[in-house]
Design a protein around this motif. Structure first.
Motif, PDB file in Angstrom:
ATOM      1  N   SER A   1       0.838  -1.188   0.000  1.00 10.73           N
ATOM      2  CA  SER A   1       0.000   0.000   0.000  1.00 10.73           C
ATOM      3  C   SER A   1       0.882   1.250   0.000  1.00 10.73           C
ATOM      4  O   SER A   1       1.930   1.274   0.632  1.00 10.73           O
ATOM      5  CB  SER A   1      -0.908  -0.024   1.217  1.00 10.73           C
ATOM      6  N   ARG A   2       0.433   2.276  -0.650  1.00  4.67           N
ATOM      7  CA  ARG A   2       1.187   3.533  -0.686  1.00  4.67           C
ATOM      8  C   ARG A   2       0.936   4.403   0.532  1.00  4.67           C
ATOM      9  O   ARG A   2       1.591   5.426   0.701  1.00  4.67           O
ATOM     10  CB  ARG A   2       0.812   4.303  -1.946  1.00  4.67           C
ATOM     11  N   LEU A   3      -0.015   3.986   1.377  1.00  5.79           N
ATOM     12  CA  LEU A   3      -0.343   4.779   2.560  1.00  5.79           C
ATOM     13  C   LEU A   3      -0.636   3.868   3.739  1.00  5.79           C
ATOM     14  O   LEU A   3      -1.457   2.960   3.641  1.00  5.79           O
ATOM     15  CB  LEU A   3      -1.567   5.666   2.283  1.00  5.79           C
ATOM     16  N   HIS A   4       0.069   4.099   4.812  1.00  5.78           N
ATOM     17  CA  HIS A   4      -0.204   3.450   6.095  1.00  5.78           C
ATOM     18  C   HIS A   4      -0.520   4.584   7.058  1.00  5.78           C
ATOM     19  O   HIS A   4       0.330   5.450   7.307  1.00  5.78           O
ATOM     20  CB  HIS A   4       1.015   2.667   6.584  1.00  5.78           C
ATOM     21  N   LEU A   5      -1.742   4.597   7.603  1.00  4.90           N
ATOM     22  CA  LEU A   5      -2.184   5.736   8.396  1.00  4.90           C
ATOM     23  C   LEU A   5      -2.927   5.274   9.631  1.00  4.90           C
ATOM     24  O   LEU A   5      -3.775   4.392   9.553  1.00  4.90           O
ATOM     25  CB  LEU A   5      -3.094   6.631   7.542  1.00  4.90           C
ATOM     26  N   ILE A   6      -2.590   5.883  10.758  1.00  8.24           N
ATOM     27  CA  ILE A   6      -3.315   5.679  12.011  1.00  8.24           C
ATOM     28  C   ILE A   6      -3.807   7.054  12.442  1.00  8.24           C
ATOM     29  O   ILE A   6      -3.020   8.005  12.510  1.00  8.24           O
ATOM     30  CB  ILE A   6      -2.405   5.077  13.101  1.00  8.24           C
ATOM     31  N   VAL A   7      -5.093   7.149  12.691  1.00  6.16           N
ATOM     32  CA  VAL A   7      -5.694   8.413  13.112  1.00  6.16           C
ATOM     33  C   VAL A   7      -6.351   8.187  14.467  1.00  6.16           C
ATOM     34  O   VAL A   7      -7.082   7.216  14.649  1.00  6.16           O
ATOM     35  CB  VAL A   7      -6.753   8.899  12.092  1.00  6.16           C
ATOM     36  N   ALA A   8      -6.084   9.064  15.415  1.00  7.19           N
ATOM     37  CA  ALA A   8      -6.716   8.993  16.732  1.00  7.19           C
ATOM     38  C   ALA A   8      -7.401  10.322  17.009  1.00  7.19           C
ATOM     39  O   ALA A   8      -6.934  11.369  16.560  1.00  7.19           O
ATOM     40  CB  ALA A   8      -5.673   8.703  17.813  1.00  7.19           C
ATOM     41  N   GLY A   9      -8.509  10.261  17.739  1.00  7.10           N
ATOM     42  CA  GLY A   9      -9.195  11.503  18.013  1.00  7.10           C
ATOM     43  C   GLY A   9     -10.463  11.308  18.807  1.00  7.10           C
ATOM     44  O   GLY A   9     -10.687  10.262  19.413  1.00  7.10           O
ATOM     45  N   THR A  10     -11.253  12.345  18.778  1.00  9.11           N
ATOM     46  CA  THR A  10     -12.540  12.363  19.460  1.00  9.11           C
ATOM     47  C   THR A  10     -13.612  12.658  18.416  1.00  9.11           C
ATOM     48  O   THR A  10     -13.306  12.846  17.238  1.00  9.11           O
ATOM     49  CB  THR A  10     -12.576  13.462  20.530  1.00  9.11           C
ATOM     50  N   GLU A  11     -14.822  12.761  18.880  1.00 13.04           N
ATOM     51  CA  GLU A  11     -15.925  13.117  17.982  1.00 13.04           C
ATOM     52  C   GLU A  11     -15.702  14.497  17.358  1.00 13.04           C
ATOM     53  O   GLU A  11     -16.109  14.758  16.233  1.00 13.04           O
ATOM     54  CB  GLU A  11     -17.232  13.102  18.773  1.00 13.04           C
ATOM     55  N   ASP A  12     -14.997  15.353  18.092  1.00 13.83           N
ATOM     56  CA  ASP A  12     -14.832  16.731  17.655  1.00 13.83           C
ATOM     57  C   ASP A  12     -13.541  17.032  16.908  1.00 13.83           C
ATOM     58  O   ASP A  12     -13.465  18.030  16.186  1.00 13.83           O
ATOM     59  CB  ASP A  12     -14.903  17.674  18.865  1.00 13.83           C
ATOM     60  N   ALA A  13     -12.497  16.209  17.107  1.00 14.84           N
ATOM     61  CA  ALA A  13     -11.206  16.583  16.534  1.00 14.84           C
ATOM     62  C   ALA A  13     -10.290  15.387  16.334  1.00 14.84           C
ATOM     63  O   ALA A  13     -10.375  14.396  17.054  1.00 14.84           O
ATOM     64  CB  ALA A  13     -10.517  17.587  17.452  1.00 14.84           C
ATOM     65  N   VAL A  14      -9.395  15.532  15.375  1.00 18.85           N
ATOM     66  CA  VAL A  14      -8.295  14.579  15.204  1.00 18.85           C
ATOM     67  C   VAL A  14      -7.191  15.025  16.147  1.00 18.85           C
ATOM     68  O   VAL A  14      -6.795  16.191  16.150  1.00 18.85           O
ATOM     69  CB  VAL A  14      -7.783  14.576  13.741  1.00 18.85           C
TER      70      VAL A  14
END
Length: 118
Positions: A1-14
Motif C-alpha cells: 500500500s502507498r499509505l499506512h495511516l493511524i488516526v486517533a481523536g474524538t468526535e470533535d477533533a483529530v
C-alpha cells in the motif's frame, strides 16, 4: 500500500496522526485523515449508545482542575528552557532525557509554588 495511516481523536477533533506515505498528493492525505475521522465519529457514537444501554454515566468526579495561574507560571518560568530544548541539535535519546529532566524539575518547582494541589 502507498499509505499506512493511524488516526486517533474524538468526535470533535483529530488528535494524532501517525503513518507513512509514498509521495501522495496533499488532497489525498486530507481525504484519508477525514475518512479516519469519520470512522472515529462512528465509534464515539457507538460508545455513547453503549453507555446509555449499559446505564453508565460518564465519571467526572476524578477530574482535577489545574490551579489558577499555573499555566502562566509554567510558561513564564520555562518557555526559554523549552525553546532551548528544541532549537538544539540533540539526538532523539538526548532530547528525551532532557525533556524528562525538565519535566521533573517543573513538577518539583511548581509543587513548591502550588503546594495545596499536591
Amino acid at each position: 500500500s502507498r499509505l499506512h495511516l493511524i488516526v486517533a481523536g474524538t468526535e470533535d477533533a483529530v488528535l494524532m496522526i501517525e503513518g507513512a506515505a509514498d509521495f501522495l498528493p496533499e488532497a489525498l492525505m486530507v481525504e484519508a485523515v477525514s475518512f479516519g475521522h469519520e470512522a472515529i465519529k462512528l465509534q464515539c457514537a457507538a460508545l455513547e449508545e453503549l453507555a446509555k444501554v449499559a446505564g453508565k454515566e460518564k465519571k467526572y468526579d476524578t477530574i482535577k482542575t489545574p490551579p489558577e495561574g499555573i499555566q502562566t507560571a509554567v510558561d513564564e518560568a520555562y518557555a526559554a528552557d523549552v525553546d532551548k530544548l528544541y532549537s538544539g541539535s540533540m539526538t532523539k535519546k538526548e532530547l528525551s532525557t532532557a525533556q524528562s529532566e525538565l519535566s521533573k524539575r517543573v513538577t518539583e518547582e511548581m509543587e513548591e509554588v502550588f503546594p495545596e494541589e499536591t
